[in-house]
Design a protein around this motif. Sequence first.
Motif, short mmCIF file in Angstrom:
data_model
loop_
_atom_site.label_atom_id
_atom_site.label_comp_id
_atom_site.label_asym_id
_atom_site.label_seq_id
_atom_site.Cartn_x
_atom_site.Cartn_y
_atom_site.Cartn_z
N HIS A 608 31.84 11.95 78.87
CA HIS A 608 30.92 11.93 77.67
C HIS A 608 30.42 13.11 77.69
O HIS A 608 29.87 13.86 78.58
CB HIS A 608 30.02 10.86 78.28
CG HIS A 608 30.42 9.33 78.64
ND1 HIS A 608 30.89 8.63 77.52
CD2 HIS A 608 30.86 8.98 79.84
CE1 HIS A 608 31.19 7.54 78.30
NE2 HIS A 608 31.28 7.83 79.57
N SER A 616 27.36 19.12 65.59
CA SER A 616 28.45 18.88 66.59
C SER A 616 29.80 19.09 65.65
O SER A 616 30.19 18.28 64.63
CB SER A 616 28.45 17.65 67.17
OG SER A 616 29.38 17.62 68.20
N SER A 619 34.55 16.67 69.62
CA SER A 619 34.56 15.46 70.34
C SER A 619 35.36 15.24 71.38
O SER A 619 36.33 15.96 71.52
CB SER A 619 35.21 14.28 69.16
OG SER A 619 36.55 14.60 68.83
N SER A 621 37.42 12.60 74.28
CA SER A 621 38.09 11.46 74.64
C SER A 621 37.37 10.71 75.89
O SER A 621 37.21 11.53 76.85
CB SER A 621 39.46 11.52 74.87
OG SER A 621 40.11 10.27 75.24
N SER A 630 36.18 18.03 65.75
CA SER A 630 35.88 16.73 64.57
C SER A 630 35.91 17.13 63.48
O SER A 630 35.90 16.10 62.55
CB SER A 630 34.59 16.35 65.18
OG SER A 630 33.46 17.19 65.02
#
Length: 813
Positions: A608, A616, A619, A621, A630
């Motif tokens: 996380h 942002s 991203s 996983s 992203s």
Amino acid sequence: SETLLFKVLRWQVLFSFLSSWLCHSVSAQLHYSIPEEMRKGSVIANIAKDLGLNIKQLSPRKLRIVSYVSEKYFSVNTENGNLYVKDRIDRETLCARAASCLLKFDAVVENPLNVFAITVQIQDINDNSPIFFHDTISLEMIELTLTGTHFILQNAEDPDIGINSVQTYKLSDNQHFNLSEKTSTDGSKSPELVLEKPLDREIQNMYELILTAIDGGNPIKSGTALVKIIITDVNDNFPIFSQEVYKVSVSENITINTTFLTVSATDQDEGSNAQITYSFRKTSENLLSSFMFNINSTNGEINTNQKLDFEVVQNYEMSIQAKDGGGLVAHSKVLIEVIDENDNPPEISITSLSSPIPEDSAPGTLIALIIIRDQDSGENGEVDSLITEKLPFQLILSSNKYYKIVTTNVMDREKAAYYNITIKVFDRGSPPLSTTQTIRLDISDVNDNAPTFSKRTYTAYVPENNLPGASIYTIQASDLDIGENAKITYSIFCTNTEDVPVSSYLSINIETGVLYSQRSFDYEQHKDFQIQVTAKDNGSPTLSSNTTLIIHIMDQNDNIPRILYPAPEVSDSVFFEMVPISAEEGSLITKVVAVDADSGHNAWLSYHFIQVSEPSYLSISQHTGEIRTSRGFQQKDVLKHKAVILVKDNGVPSMSATVTLSFIVADNFQQVVPKITNHLSSEDSPPNLQMYLVIALVLISFLFIISVMIVLISKYKQSKSLAAMGSFSANLYSPVDPRMLSQFNNGTLSLPYPYNLCVALDSSESEFSFLKADQNVILDNLIDDSGPGNGNLSATLEPNISPKVSVLKIIYC
């Protein structure tokens, strides 16, 4: 003639004494003959020798005599086999005037059981003198009594028999009377006074004579009585009984005061001389009869006065007299035979009992020896016996009245700890009488049952990090035996832990079967233990059984995730990832690699962002840790981005680790220097930091140029090798059989040797390759010339992992 008589008597007594030492049978029945009144302790015979018994075995075989009466008079010595006189034997007390006096008893030995019948005949000796019941015999006779008239006198009594009893009578000298003897039909002799010379009352109205009774013993004994003769007036007819001897049979169950016989006598006189009065003669023999019976003095009826008992007295003999009014007396005898009735139940007597017996006793083992008697006679005294219930025992007739109880099967104490053997005995009388007696036989335990466990395999689950010394499981066995044979002790040994002794991990209470941990378990070191538990009883011989206990160690979340890439020590320094500005949305930038030493849910990791630049562009996983773009970048976008990644496991409570990554958006390496310079300047870096950065960049550029040259030279040589490696998988973890991995894995680390991990900067070549341990990787093969990042940063991470954990080498290309 008198001298010859004494000699004959002397030889008879001597022959009787010598015959006492003769044994007439040496088989199962012995016959001895001894004189009465032998001293206590006198030896009768050696019955062991006569029976052919081994003297040394008399005591082990329990030689003894069994009898209701004879045990009082005889004893046997088990050391030498002699039969001794135990008490004074008075033949007259035992057998009265019976022609034969026999004392019977049994000699019993065991192992094996033998019963011998022994009969001892008591010979009479002349130990009693004749005696008259009355010291004075009074007679009345009329003066007109004719000469030759016989007057019956009182008999003398001598308890002895045969030659030792009264043989003759003598009368003192006188002028008028002589003495004669009359032999009755039963063989007894009675003295009779015979008038030899007429009487004259006026001259002499009374005569006193001495009557002497003499026996035939040696020495001769005698007794005397005074005969007083009173001369009266004429009464010349004597009463006459209808029978000299009356015989009658009476049942022992006859009620009291029942008339069973009437005697009668007649007298030819008239008046008072013809009035007859009946009575019992006062003699010692009549004492018992006069107590048991009554006679009516007027009509001669005889009835019972007491309850008769055949088992006490079978025959009664009474002397009765009839006296008329003139004083003349006649005598007669009454013989009463008592008839047996079935009024006595059988009697059971236990002479030997072996209890308890071991449960492994062989069939045929002697349990008890019993005697069954019935005091009745004939069919009333014949008995039958049986065991009332169906039990593993048999009642066997051993001799006339001895029975033995033997086993028919092998005993099993676990099925029956004892038996109540009920014996029923019934006679053949009408109606039959019976007796029952119960014998309790206890069965002693033999160690014939091994301890048993309820399961062949037990399973226990113990969490790791347990407290040392705590009980973790209880295992128990049962034993059907009792006492020491059922006392169980427990022991253990390990079957799957060879490197460390099981005693360092586990211990067991030898009495209760409670297992204790000796140390705290670590799931990452040992996942399970397989031990064998032995239960052993305390019998002789010892019996035992085994069972298997499998102890599974349950994992706890006691290990934090470990981040392998980027290495925490690197991320804390100046470390950043280059992101091409032309990277498309979804391009793979890098991947966070972490492991957890726990297993199962505790080792499931999730990734996380907990801090990321705004806006942002990245991203991550949650399951793989892959960081992707992203959205696409533009020239106006911020070129520097920083993100903090949290890696946490799925345990309760959850444990986590963090790592910080910096990202520089640039198309080529030349753009990196001013950006880094600006970055350091914007963060108020120290003045000399710029100098260090310039030196580092120069060195990197130099190494890069050398690397490019090497790659170009070896490009052709390594083309085949690169093709053999194949394409990299997009998944970090290679497709390996999980069962193979479980053999080497305590957590999320896969194999027991190091791997080289290569991460491409180009998002289009986001593949990973697992190479063999210690394989040398050529730098040219790791650099893609077509990629936008021709200037690559290389970092090698060798985490400090324990010897059991794989070493993972990660090379960022």
